[in-house]
Motif scaffolding. Structure first.
Motif, short mmCIF file in Angstrom:
data_model
loop_
_atom_site.label_atom_id
_atom_site.label_comp_id
_atom_site.label_asym_id
_atom_site.label_seq_id
_atom_site.Cartn_x
_atom_site.Cartn_y
_atom_site.Cartn_z
N UNK A 1 0.84 -1.21 0.00
CA UNK A 1 0.00 0.00 0.00
C UNK A 1 0.87 1.26 0.00
N UNK A 2 1.89 1.23 0.83
CA UNK A 2 2.77 2.40 0.94
C UNK A 2 3.47 2.65 -0.38
N UNK A 3 4.02 1.59 -0.97
CA UNK A 3 4.78 1.76 -2.22
C UNK A 3 3.85 2.20 -3.36
N UNK B 1 30.20 -13.18 3.57
CA UNK B 1 30.30 -11.82 4.12
C UNK B 1 29.57 -10.84 3.19
N UNK B 2 28.91 -9.85 3.79
CA UNK B 2 28.33 -8.75 3.00
C UNK B 2 28.72 -7.42 3.63
N UNK B 3 28.83 -6.40 2.79
CA UNK B 3 28.97 -5.05 3.33
C UNK B 3 27.60 -4.67 3.90
N UNK B 4 27.59 -4.20 5.14
CA UNK B 4 26.33 -3.80 5.75
C UNK B 4 26.46 -2.40 6.31
N UNK B 5 25.74 -1.47 5.72
CA UNK B 5 25.75 -0.12 6.28
C UNK B 5 24.31 0.32 6.49
N UNK B 6 24.13 1.24 7.40
CA UNK B 6 22.77 1.63 7.76
C UNK B 6 22.04 2.25 6.57
N UNK B 7 20.74 2.04 6.52
CA UNK B 7 19.91 2.50 5.41
C UNK B 7 19.57 3.97 5.65
N UNK B 8 20.48 4.84 5.23
CA UNK B 8 20.28 6.29 5.34
C UNK B 8 21.41 6.97 4.59
N UNK B 9 21.33 8.28 4.48
CA UNK B 9 22.47 9.04 3.97
C UNK B 9 23.04 9.84 5.14
N UNK C 1 8.44 1.90 5.06
CA UNK C 1 8.67 1.65 3.63
C UNK C 1 8.76 2.95 2.84
N UNK C 2 8.00 3.96 3.27
CA UNK C 2 8.05 5.27 2.59
C UNK C 2 9.45 5.88 2.69
N UNK C 3 10.00 5.84 3.92
CA UNK C 3 11.36 6.36 4.12
C UNK C 3 12.35 5.62 3.22
N UNK C 4 12.19 4.28 3.18
CA UNK C 4 13.11 3.45 2.41
C UNK C 4 13.03 3.81 0.93
N UNK C 5 11.81 3.99 0.43
CA UNK C 5 11.64 4.30 -0.99
C UNK C 5 12.25 5.66 -1.33
N UNK C 6 12.03 6.65 -0.45
CA UNK C 6 12.59 7.99 -0.69
C UNK C 6 14.11 7.95 -0.74
N UNK C 7 14.69 7.22 0.19
CA UNK C 7 16.16 7.12 0.24
C UNK C 7 16.66 6.38 -1.01
N UNK C 8 15.95 5.32 -1.39
CA UNK C 8 16.28 4.55 -2.59
C UNK C 8 16.27 5.46 -3.83
#
Lengths: 49, 612
Positions: free
Chosen positions: B382-384, B553-561, B570-577
């Motif tokens: 719904x959000x997306x 192993x994977x590179x893992x960094x926080x989901x933000x700038x 999900x809205x925040x994630x899509x905007x950052x994406x």
């Protein structure tokens, strides 16, 4: 009044009665400082908050 | 049912945590909801979340516990001004009106805010206050897996304490000694953060990341001039070099003269001097922490150590303490900063005030720190949809893992949004940007094109728990990314003699191991071990990547700038994406590709957030 009550209880628990005159002076003069300021917004200083 | 709500607020990083019958059921930082980094405001949204998540209204709560005591802080302020008078008069004139107008009335303010929540808060006797360092100590000991432990908390400053030692046994937790303001390891580190041109209270971890580029040549100068360190690790700072007790800056002219350089302006170029200073303060920090922990181990003869307070986020020092072996076992509160004080305050009330018994479990009681909001597949779709996103829904988890692993192996930066949001400053595989650690250019790409942050900053690896010893020089679990250890020798690549001679930031260009994107210039890595019990989805993705590439192993960094709180919804994630060069987003069972999206949905993300 509740603040004064809390302050009194605090001074009793911490045995900090010597702070009483400071609180009294602050209440008198600090009140003026507060009244003269429009807002309490100030720059962020690490240790004073 | 017994319910306790813990709150931390009004300083930095406000948060709320809910304890139901002694179990943490939800916790979140206010910044994630308000999208304001380290939001210090009353945590209205975080409180609403923890209550709604648990289906409890505020009038059913048995106690609300605030994480520190404002009167004690005011006492420290007054006594500091008196001690330093007449210096500090300008600071006094700035701070006192704020205290007289607002901060002294914090109890009333909290009560007023609590009463505005649905259900209200009728009984003011239910509002309790815990001391700042007791809150930290409780957050470190009570959720830990130990029946008995030495608890060390270190931060900038709470009320008076800057460092405290407590002994935890069963449900009891007793503070046995403290160091008081202005003598503070946290403030010493922050003073150096300020001196090197980074933001106090948020740039400290950049100093830690910068340190390996430098040579710790100022260590002796710091130890001889700035600090008087005793054999038990207690210390005093020479306040003639600092300004934070009475002024508006952290250091003064005498400090700059001592090191022969002025304070660096923010965003100015970093040169070798700054790197050497970072290396030196990091070395000093490690030395102080090791002196303290060795002394405590001898004094108390207890094999377990718990850590909390902002200084416990110094994972390089934590790694040194682990390697040192003075304590057999170490457990660190994942939200070691002030946000975690909300958990500690609630726990302190439960076990100390209400004298409830405590049981331990073999792992810990933090639930992997996955204590935040989660979203159903329907909510995500719904959000997306409402945002105009183009997405595929894939019901098979194996297929999602296979698609994601392939994208990662092809060098794509992937946004990974799954399950409950993490509590604390680290992304632990639920709100993460992932990359292939084998790629030589991944670190640069992620720093400059995805995170928009300084190129020197390292990235952390997530690794399957069972493979950690094969890839890194560590054989214990590090589920909260709070331990630094070297990349395993057999995974390292030998640097050419010419490469060895490189200095400072040039060191970035050397490929140091099979996993260069997560290997720092000193061969170290901030390790995040993943097991199937606490995060099955992420574990399975790592497995799929290992099956494909032979690399667990994977590179893992926080989901933000840079400057943005980690994404929550999900809205925040899509905007950052859309606002960054993340190429693929996996959000629950939906997969989104950047090249399929409507480009007009992208916003200028780079300048959206104030730099940290």
């Amino acid at each position: 009044m509740s603040l004064l009550n809390e302050l009194w209880r605090y001074m009793k628990v911490r045995k900090k009665f010597w702070l009483l005159p400071i609180f009294a002076v602050m209440a008198l003069f600090g009140g003026l400082v507060v009244m003269s300021q429009g807002s309490a917004v100030a720059p962020f200083i690490y240790t004073i908050f | 049912m017994s319910v306790i709500l813990g709150i931390s607020a009004f300083y930095h990083d406000s948060a709320a945590a809910l304890l139901v019958n002694g179990k943490i059921v939800a916790a979140a930082q206010e910044e994630r909801f308000t999208r304001k980094k380290q939001d210090a405001a009353y945590p209205r949204k975080a409180i609403d979340f923890v209550l709604e998540f648990s289906d409890i209204s505020l009038n059913e709560v048995d106690a609300v516990v605030f994480y520190d005591k404002p009167f004690l802080k005011f006492e420290r302020l007054l006594e500091t001004y008196i001690a330093f008078a007449p210096k500090g008069f300008r600071s006094y004139l700035t701070s006192i009106p704020i205290w007289l107008k607002e901060k002294l009335f914090q109890k009333d303010m909290i009560l007023k805010e609590l009463r505005r929540h649905a259900g209200g808060f009728p009984d003011q006797e239910k509002l309790l206050f815990s001391e700042h360092h007791l809150s930290h100590a409780a957050s470190a000991f009570y959720p830990s897996p130990y029946d008995e432990a030495v608890v060390l908390t270190m931060d900038g400053v709470g009320e008076w304490a800057t460092c405290s030692v407590a002994i935890g046994r069963g449900k009891t937790l007793e503070i046995v000694k403290e160091l008081h303001f202005p003598h503070s390891l946290g403030l010493l580190y922050s003073a150096m953060t300020y001196y090197l041109g980074f933001k106090v209270n948020s740039g400290e971890y950049k100093i830690m990341g910068l340190a390996p580029y430098g040579d710790p040549k100022y260590t002796e100068l710091i130890l001889s001039k700035l600090i008087d360190l005793k054999a038990d690790g207690s210390f005093r700072l020479d306040m003639r070099y600092f300004n934070y007790a009475t002024g508006f800056t952290m250091t003064n002219k005498k400090f700059s003269e001592l090191f022969g350089h002025p304070v660096r302006e923010s965003e100015d170029a970093l040169d070798q001097f700054h790197m050497d200073m970072a290396a030196s303060i990091q070395k000093v920090t490690e030395e102080i922490m090791l002196t303290i922990t060795r002394s405590l181990a001898t004094e108390h003869n207890i094999p377990n150590l718990c850590l909390a307070g902002g200084v416990a986020l110094n994972c390089v020092a934590n790694g040194e303490i682990l390697k040192d072996g003075a304590f057999e076992n170490i457990w660190i509160q994942p939200a070691a900063g002030d946000a975690g004080g909300s958990i500690g305050a609630a726990y302190a009330a439960w076990h100390i005030e209400f004298e409830q018994p405590r049981t331990t479990c073999p792992s810990d009681r933090m639930e992997g720190s996955y204590l935040g909001p989660e979203f159903t597949q329907t909510q995500i779709e719904n959000a997306l949809r409402s945002l105009g996103a183009v997405y595929d829904v894939i019901d098979s988890e194996d297929q999602i893992n296979s698609i994601t692993a392939n994208a990662l192996a092809n060098g794509k930066a992937v946004g990974w949004f799954q399950g409950r949001m993490e509590f604390g400053p680290r992304s632990l595989g639920c709100r993460a940007i992932l990359g292939d650690p084998r790629s030589a250019k991944m670190q640069k790409t992620l720093n400059l094109k995805v995170k928009y942050r300084e190129s020197f900053r390292p990235f952390a690896p997530s690794v399957l728990q069972e493979d950690v010893a094969d890839w890194f020089e560590i054989d214990v679990d590090s589920p909260y990314m709070l331990m630094v250890a070297g990349v395993s020798k057999r995974r390292r690549l030998e640097a050419s003699p010419s490469a060895e001679k490189l200095f400072g930031i040039e060191k970035l260009n050397i490929q140091r191991s099979e996993i260069p994107a997560v290997t720092h210039v000193d061969y170290s890595a901030r390790i995040h071990t993943v097991n199937s019990k606490t995060n099955e989805k992420y574990y399975n993705l790592l497995k799929a990547f290992k099956d494909l590439t032979d690399c667990p192993v994977l590179v893992n960094t926080s989901f933000n700038v840079r400057g943005e709180p980690i994404v929550c919804t999900p809205e925040d994630a899509f905007r950052c994406f859309m606002g960054t060069e993340i190429e693929m987003l996996v959000c629950g069972n939906t997969v989104l590709y950047k090249d399929k999206q409507n480009t007009s949905l992208a916003e200028d993300y780079k300048s959206k957030y104030e730099l940290d």
